[in-house]
Design a protein around this motif. Structure first.
Motif, PDB file in Angstrom:
ATOM      1  N   ASP A 124      33.625-105.000  14.993  1.00  0.00           N
ATOM      2  CA  ASP A 124      34.472-104.427  13.948  1.00  0.00           C
ATOM      3  C   ASP A 124      35.351-103.312  14.505  1.00  0.00           C
ATOM      4  O   ASP A 124      36.525-103.205  14.158  1.00  0.00           O
ATOM      5  N   HIS A 214      38.128-109.784   5.398  1.00  0.00           N
ATOM      6  CA  HIS A 214      37.591-108.522   5.916  1.00  0.00           C
ATOM      7  C   HIS A 214      36.074-108.438   5.768  1.00  0.00           C
ATOM      8  O   HIS A 214      35.511-107.339   5.808  1.00  0.00           O
ATOM      9  N   ASN A 216      32.522-108.296   7.076  1.00  0.00           N
ATOM     10  CA  ASN A 216      31.951-107.885   8.348  1.00  0.00           C
ATOM     11  C   ASN A 216      31.005-108.982   8.836  1.00  0.00           C
ATOM     12  O   ASN A 216      29.995-109.261   8.184  1.00  0.00           O
ATOM     13  N   PRO A 217      31.302-109.622   9.960  1.00  0.00           N
ATOM     14  CA  PRO A 217      30.473-110.742  10.419  1.00  0.00           C
ATOM     15  C   PRO A 217      29.150-110.326  11.037  1.00  0.00           C
ATOM     16  O   PRO A 217      28.344-111.184  11.430  1.00  0.00           O
ATOM     17  N   HIS A 227      35.434-115.316  12.104  1.00  0.00           N
ATOM     18  CA  HIS A 227      36.250-114.228  11.564  1.00  0.00           C
ATOM     19  C   HIS A 227      37.477-113.979  12.427  1.00  0.00           C
ATOM     20  O   HIS A 227      38.574-113.750  11.916  1.00  0.00           O
ATOM     21  N   GLY A 232      40.631-111.885  12.141  1.00  0.00           N
ATOM     22  CA  GLY A 232      40.458-110.819  13.123  1.00  0.00           C
ATOM     23  C   GLY A 232      41.545-110.807  14.177  1.00  0.00           C
ATOM     24  O   GLY A 232      42.021-109.742  14.589  1.00  0.00           O
TER      25      GLY A 232
END
Length: 346
Positions: A124, A214, A216-217, A227, A232
């Motif tokens: 992130d 958006h 968060n993976p 993502h 991303g």
């Protein structure tokens, strides 16, 4: 200094950076940079509140070689070219050093997708630290070519579908006369359902951007790769013009899935789908334009360009609206962009 005629050098401590190719992409406009050609940008970056990402991106413009060897320099940089100086009041030196270390884990000359495990625990942070580069995703030329989408392919693909749906639905529901399965709609009622579709799209635009793109993976390599492919990559290389609109085929599949779910609860679903596709096409064109266009001060697109720049470079977890700010107001993710005493030009 003849060697610098084709450059736009600026100084930051001991190093020069050629930002000529970045001028039109600079979120703060071209005109705000003109006075700094050949000069230090240390105080300007501090004055205008540049994010850590801005300092992180500097390395992409660093001038190497002998072009500017006769210029006196002061300051210091780290081994990987990230700025590490004594003037730390305008940035977090530890964070910049950490971003630099993360970046050094990847080899940008090779496909990135298979390397993402190297930055997985801090994905992130890494993905929201943009660079001014092109990236390769796949080793296969065929697979790689499928990740590029020139902006004009989007209207070429969707306009015929929108026109077909709009025309056939008008015939079937407004001009149907004796063949109507239910009471015929008036032209005004038809436009009402088109408008409902547009509103539905604005909610989808916000929802997909905020809660899907958006998401968060976590530390899952599979989720991180998904993502990065979906959104991303756009945050990591936000100036890549071939990866800023949604590829038509994946968009068509996503639209089909969403339609199959929503048609259960909607009246006149195909008419509303027509309106939603008009909204989607408008959104994708606005998105491309706010990255590469040159809107005039006082226009709607000027405001949205500055708003979207804020999302990319300052508030990654806010300002999710691209064609409209309405849902940012509703869900309290609105960002008030700093007022300026002058107009920006790109």
């Amino acid at each position: 200094m003849a060697a610098t005629r084709e450059l736009f050098p600026v100084k930051y401590d001991e190093n020069y950076y050629d930002i000529k190719k970045f001028l039109r992409d600079h979120p703060g406009g071209v005109n705000t940079l003109q006075m700094y050609k050949g000069k230090s940008i240390v105080h300007a970056m501090k004055k205008f509140g540049h994010s850590n990402s801005a300092y992180h991106m500097l390395k992409d413009f660093k001038v190497e070689g002998e072009e500017l060897k006769d210029v006196n320099l002061t300051g210091a940089v780290s081994t990987n070219g990230r700025i590490i100086t004594n003037e730390e009041s305008n940035k977090n030196a530890e964070e910049i050093a950490f971003l630099e270390e993360l970046e050094s884990r990847l080899d940008w000359s090779k496909p990135l997708l298979c390397q993402l495990d190297a930055i997985a625990p801090h994905y992130d942070t890494w993905v929201n630290s943009p660079v001014y580069r092109k990236c390769r995703l796949f080793a296969s030329p065929l697979m790689e070519s499928m990740t590029y989408t020139p902006w004009y392919l989007v209207p070429m693909f969707w306009i015929p579908i929108i026109l077909y749906l709009g025309y056939t639905q008008y015939l079937e529901n407004v001009l149907c006369e004796d063949s109507c399965t239910v009471r015929a709609l008036s032209p005004l009622q038809y436009l009402y359902h088109i408008g409902c579709g547009l509103i539905i799209w604005t909610a989808l635009e916000y929802s997909l951007h905020r809660w899907v793109f958006h998401l968060n993976p976590g530390s899952s390599i599979t989720m991180i790769k998904m993502h990065f492919l979906i959104h991303g990559m756009h945050h990591k290389v936000p100036f890549d013009g071939l990866r800023q609109v949604f590829p038509p085929i994946p968009a068509f599949l996503l639209a089909s899935i969403l339609y199959s779910l929503l048609q259960i609860v909607l009246t006149y679903p195909l008419i509303k789908l027509t309106g939603a596709l008009i909204g989607y096409l408008t959104y994708d064109m606005i998105h491309y334009y706010v990255h590469h266009g040159s809107p005039n001060d006082g226009t709607y697109l000027y405001a949205m360009k500055r708003y979207h720049s804020n999302h990319h470079f300052v508030n990654h977890d806010k300002a999710f609206g691209i064609s409209s700010k309405i849902w940012d107001y509703a869900f309290k993710t609105f960002v008030r962009v700093k007022k300026l005493g002058f107009s920006l030009h790109w």
